[in-house]
Design a protein around this motif. Structure first.
Motif, mmCIF file in Angstrom:
data_model
loop_
_atom_site.group_PDB
_atom_site.id
_atom_site.type_symbol
_atom_site.label_atom_id
_atom_site.label_comp_id
_atom_site.label_asym_id
_atom_site.label_seq_id
_atom_site.Cartn_x
_atom_site.Cartn_y
_atom_site.Cartn_z
ATOM 1 N N PHE A 30 0.801 -1.176 0.279
ATOM 2 C CA PHE A 30 0.086 -0.175 0.125
ATOM 3 C C PHE A 30 0.807 1.423 0.140
ATOM 4 O O PHE A 30 2.071 1.688 0.110
ATOM 5 N N GLN A 31 0.925 2.219 -0.508
ATOM 6 C CA GLN A 31 1.382 3.361 -0.950
ATOM 7 C C GLN A 31 0.004 4.761 -0.655
ATOM 8 O O GLN A 31 0.067 4.895 -2.176
ATOM 9 N N GLY A 32 0.081 5.292 0.220
ATOM 10 C CA GLY A 32 -0.601 6.673 0.080
ATOM 11 C C GLY A 32 -2.436 6.078 -0.189
ATOM 12 O O GLY A 32 -3.015 5.465 0.535
ATOM 13 N N ASN A 33 -3.067 6.943 -0.836
ATOM 14 C CA ASN A 33 -4.352 6.394 -1.243
ATOM 15 C C ASN A 33 -3.964 5.687 -2.882
ATOM 16 O O ASN A 33 -5.372 6.194 -3.930
ATOM 17 N N SER A 34 -2.955 5.444 -3.228
ATOM 18 C CA SER A 34 -3.299 4.713 -4.924
ATOM 19 C C SER A 34 -3.311 2.837 -4.380
ATOM 20 O O SER A 34 -3.717 2.916 -3.360
ATOM 21 N N ALA A 35 -3.622 2.781 -5.884
ATOM 22 C CA ALA A 35 -4.409 1.004 -5.792
ATOM 23 C C ALA A 35 -3.606 0.877 -4.980
ATOM 24 O O ALA A 35 -2.519 0.273 -5.836
ATOM 25 N N PRO A 36 -3.844 -0.318 -4.517
ATOM 26 C CA PRO A 36 -3.031 -1.334 -3.750
ATOM 27 C C PRO A 36 -1.737 -2.682 -5.102
ATOM 28 O O PRO A 36 -2.895 -2.446 -5.681
ATOM 29 N N ASP A 37 -0.837 -2.679 -4.914
ATOM 30 C CA ASP A 37 0.182 -3.792 -5.261
ATOM 31 C C ASP A 37 -0.648 -5.122 -4.877
ATOM 32 O O ASP A 37 0.140 -5.599 -3.860
#
Lengths: 113, 116
Positions: free
Chosen positions: B49-56
């Protein structure tokens, strides 16, 4: 795809002596970072040392140093003046722009008196 | 401040049950990772997870595995209908994401999951 290979499942060193743990890796990325982590029986992964691939100078942290050979894709860890507290599993790891770490299978280091 | 914390420390469950594992990252760390470590092996990436980005989610082994993160705080990893091969230590890590990558990840103590 990235791969990390640690070919020494176990190593042993006498207290106060020096030991070198081997690691080779493969990646298609030009910008990447290499790490050594220590995992004692408590399970907690502890960062030992970090190396940026674009830096030619080998990283050093007190008794820990690396021998980074970029062309050979080799990243070995040297522990000098080994102490009983150094006994643990040591993992070599690689990350590029994707952030996730790719780990090797680890080397168990025993330190004897 | 405090390091990464995980709960429970150990979890024993029966095959077929659902489990939830919790991770509290270091305050201010924008990135959060889950890894799995099977007995005697290295760590395998599960999700990032990175901030509000879609998770990998590229490392999740099956659709029985899912994870959520609320903002830049707590994350939960859920395993549905657990199988014996899910037995492992689940490690969480957090980092302050650097623009060029290569951020140092700080790990929690892990949750040892045993599926009977």
């Amino acid at each position: 795809a990235q791969t990390v290979t640690q070919s020494q499942p176990e190593m042993s060193v006498q207290e106060a002596e020096t030991v070198t743990l081997s690691c080779t890796y493969d990646t298609s990325e030009s910008d990447y970072y290499l790490f050594w982590y220590k995992q004692p029986p408590s399970r907690q992964m502890i960062l030992v040392i970090r190396q940026e691939a674009y830096k030619q100078q080998n990283a050093t942290e007190n008794r820990f140093s690396v021998n980074f050979q970029k062309a050979a894709k080799s990243f070995s860890l040297k522990i000098s003046d080994s102490q009983l507290g150094d006994a643990a599993m040591y993992f070599c790891a690689l990350t590029g722009t994707a952030s996730k770490l790719t780990f090797g299978t680890g080397t168990r280091l025993q330190v004897t008196l | 401040g405090a390091g990464v914390s995980q709960s429970p420390s150990n979890k024993v469950t029966e095959k077929g049950k659902d489990v939830e594992l919790r991770c509290d990252p270091i305050s201010g760390h924008t990135a959060l990772y889950w890894y799995r470590q099977r007995l005697g092996q290295g760590l395998e990436f599960l999700i990032y997870f990175q901030g509000n980005s879609a998770p990998d989610k590229s490392g999740l082994p099956s659709d029985r595995f899912s994870a959520e993160r609320t903002g830049e705080s707590v994350s939960t990893l859920t395993i549905q209908r657990t199988q014996q091969e899910d037995s492992a230590v689940y490690l969480c890590a957090s980092s302050f994401r650097l623009a060029g990558g290569g951020d140092t990840q700080y790990f929690g103590p892990g949750t040892r999951l045993t599926v009977l």
